[in-house]
Design an enzyme around this catalytic site. Sequence first.
Site, PDB file in Angstrom:
ATOM      1  N   ARG A   1       5.525  -2.237   1.382  1.00 58.35           N
ATOM      2  CA  ARG A   1       5.559  -3.557   0.749  1.00 58.35           C
ATOM      3  C   ARG A   1       6.779  -4.349   1.222  1.00 58.35           C
ATOM      4  O   ARG A   1       6.748  -5.576   1.303  1.00 58.35           O
ATOM      5  CB  ARG A   1       5.544  -3.408  -0.778  1.00 58.35           C
ATOM      6  CG  ARG A   1       6.745  -2.721  -1.341  1.00 58.35           C
ATOM      7  CD  ARG A   1       6.524  -2.176  -2.745  1.00 58.35           C
ATOM      8  NE  ARG A   1       5.699  -0.972  -2.744  1.00 58.35           N
ATOM      9  CZ  ARG A   1       5.346  -0.296  -3.839  1.00 58.35           C
ATOM     10  NH1 ARG A   1       5.731  -0.723  -5.031  1.00 58.35           N
ATOM     11  NH2 ARG A   1       4.608   0.777  -3.752  1.00 58.35           N
TER      12      ARG A   1
ATOM     13  N   LYS B   1       9.979  12.329   1.162  1.00 58.78           N
ATOM     14  CA  LYS B   1       8.719  12.932   0.722  1.00 58.78           C
ATOM     15  C   LYS B   1       8.828  14.451   0.770  1.00 58.78           C
ATOM     16  O   LYS B   1       9.609  14.993   1.547  1.00 58.78           O
ATOM     17  CB  LYS B   1       7.584  12.512   1.681  1.00 58.78           C
ATOM     18  CG  LYS B   1       7.161  11.072   1.566  1.00 58.78           C
ATOM     19  CD  LYS B   1       6.025  10.772   2.543  1.00 58.78           C
ATOM     20  CE  LYS B   1       5.597   9.318   2.469  1.00 58.78           C
ATOM     21  NZ  LYS B   1       5.052   8.913   1.165  1.00 58.78           N
TER      22      LYS B   1
HETATM   23  N1  BES Z   1       2.560   5.405   3.116  1.00 54.99           N
HETATM   24  C1  BES Z   1       2.711   5.692   1.741  1.00 54.99           C
HETATM   25  C2  BES Z   1       1.386   5.622   0.977  1.00 54.99           C
HETATM   26  C3  BES Z   1       0.342   6.663   1.334  1.00 54.99           C
HETATM   27  C4  BES Z   1       0.233   7.821   0.595  1.00 54.99           C
HETATM   28  C5  BES Z   1      -0.547   6.450   2.357  1.00 54.99           C
HETATM   29  C6  BES Z   1      -0.728   8.747   0.901  1.00 54.99           C
HETATM   30  C7  BES Z   1      -1.516   7.381   2.670  1.00 54.99           C
HETATM   31  C8  BES Z   1      -1.601   8.543   1.931  1.00 54.99           C
HETATM   32  C9  BES Z   1       3.676   4.694   1.099  1.00 54.99           C
HETATM   33  O1  BES Z   1       4.682   4.238   1.926  1.00 54.99           O
HETATM   34  C10 BES Z   1       4.328   5.411  -0.021  1.00 54.99           C
HETATM   35  O2  BES Z   1       5.076   6.306   0.225  1.00 54.99           O
HETATM   36  N2  BES Z   1       4.021   4.993  -1.240  1.00 54.99           N
HETATM   37  C11 BES Z   1       4.591   5.592  -2.397  1.00 54.99           C
HETATM   38  C12 BES Z   1       5.150   4.483  -3.247  1.00 54.99           C
HETATM   39  C13 BES Z   1       5.974   4.953  -4.387  1.00 54.99           C
HETATM   40  C14 BES Z   1       7.249   5.580  -3.918  1.00 54.99           C
HETATM   41  C15 BES Z   1       6.287   3.762  -5.262  1.00 54.99           C
HETATM   42  C16 BES Z   1       3.486   6.328  -3.121  1.00 54.99           C
HETATM   43  O3  BES Z   1       2.352   5.821  -3.169  1.00 54.99           O
HETATM   44  O4  BES Z   1       3.726   7.421  -3.603  1.00 54.99           O
HETATM   45 MN    MN Z   2       6.417   5.435   1.899  1.00 53.61          MN
END
Ligand code: BES
Ligand code: MN
Length: 487
Positions: free
Chosen positions: A340, A266
């Site tokens: 997931r 990230k």
């Molecule tokens: N934990 C995150 C989702 C999230 C984002 C929770 C913002 C709370 C606030 C999850 O693990 C994630 O990183 N999701 C990605 C998925 C993508 C890479 C397909 C996302 O939503 O960007």
């Molecule tokens: Mn994630």
Amino acid sequence: MQIFIETQPTPTSDLVIPVVQSDALFDQLAHIEQIRHVPPSVLQRDFAAEVNEVLPIYGPDGQRTHLLGLGPKPQAVDWLRAFRKLFFNQKGKLPNQIGIDLMAFDGTVVEAVVLGVLGGGYDLGLYKTDKTDTATFFGDEGQLTLYVHTDQEQTAQDALIQAQAIAGTQREMLNLMNAPANYKTPQTLADWAVDSGQRHGYNVTILDKTELERQQLGALLSVSQGSDVPPVLIVAEYKPEGNETLRTVGLIGKGVTFDTGGVSIKSSANMHLMKSDMGGAAAVLGTLEAAAKLKLPIHLIGIVPATENSTDGRSTKPGDVITSYSGKTIEIIDTDAEGRVILADGLGYMLRNFQPDVVIDLATLTGSVIAALGYHAAGLFTQNDDLATQLAEAGTRTGERLWRMPLWDDYREDIKSDVADIKNFSGKPIAGSISAAKFLEYFTEDHPAWAHLDIAGMAFADTEFGSQKNATGFGIRLLIDYLKNVV
Ligand code: BES
Ligand code: MN
Ligand code: ZN
């Protein structure tokens, strides 16, 4: 703080009087004249009972009365928010004895009032070394007296017990959510669950890394392999004694104690917020504890796959293919879509080892659900219309709102893999919360009553408690309300 229910109408201590905005406002203010000797015509000039409006009145002996506006037709959550806000804002100046005049109201409002007052006492400064400004009202010396009409006394007592049970559990979950990753690992969640199970009489089993390897929870293990802290699977079971015909509800919560994104790392701007990526776990563990405290007549199984998602030479890499507990293979396109993946094993473990009538998973799963619904509702995904209605109604009643999203098979196309049974990311910047839900559905073994709640926007949000996003406790009141209404 001690809380008492009283039916005597004339308190001498500081008093809060909630007022609903209605045609009968003048009559409500006339009631106030009887106890505080200010004529309604005067009060009405300065106070219209708007939502969260506060009017302080000073009595001849210096006692303070706060009129608290609730707006028109307040729901339980409006009561809760108004009291939370008032007690949070007044925190520094609260005397040790406070009364709340609920003479004009149904005893059931006591639940929201008490949740609000106790919620207002929450202190986000968990790691501050100077605690001198903590209000003594919220400590051992505090006394809160709720004045209710005689015929509402029993209802009020019941509501008080329920509120205290939920508030205590919710506070512990706020602390866990707000704890940073150097204070919170998967083992911290496991220890909390074991301790809670012992105190409140439910069973908790922890599968440690060796056991996860032995039982081949390959999806959970693959997410954890880049981290120095080992993963766990928490399995909690609450079953009240002497009733064999209970319905069984299985709850699964995403317990990522920190999400760096893994190799698909990230950006750093908001990465610190990812200490909260265990909001689903908090909702599940909190619901188990609260249900046990309240002795709800339901059989509950709670499963929490808990891990960090870290970057390291040993981390799972994009393109890797892993084998989940169910035996199904997953092509990892993006290591940041880790929630997931661990839920695939959580669902698999639930369905292969228990026979729940209903299965609900909760997860801070996608940024995409925030793009769709913002911070005002969680995404609700299910093929079961009755379950959708029951959950959505619980959301409306508690103010922990849910909004139903589609699960059409068209979305399944996007996560077909050339090399494995399924892939964990479509690679497209569209419909992200739906394809995530379709991924989970693939691991539900066609269970007829499965629902997925994407709580990414609701678990960690802006609140009155701080300047940064912080924990909301989302999900416990929702699920307890749902459980009370389905059994
Ligand atoms: N934990 C995150 C989702 C999230 C984002 C929770 C913002 C709370 C606030 C999850 O693990 C994630 O990183 N999701 C990605 C998925 C993508 C890479 C397909 C996302 O939503 O960007
Ligand atoms: Mn994630
Ligand atoms: Zn995550």
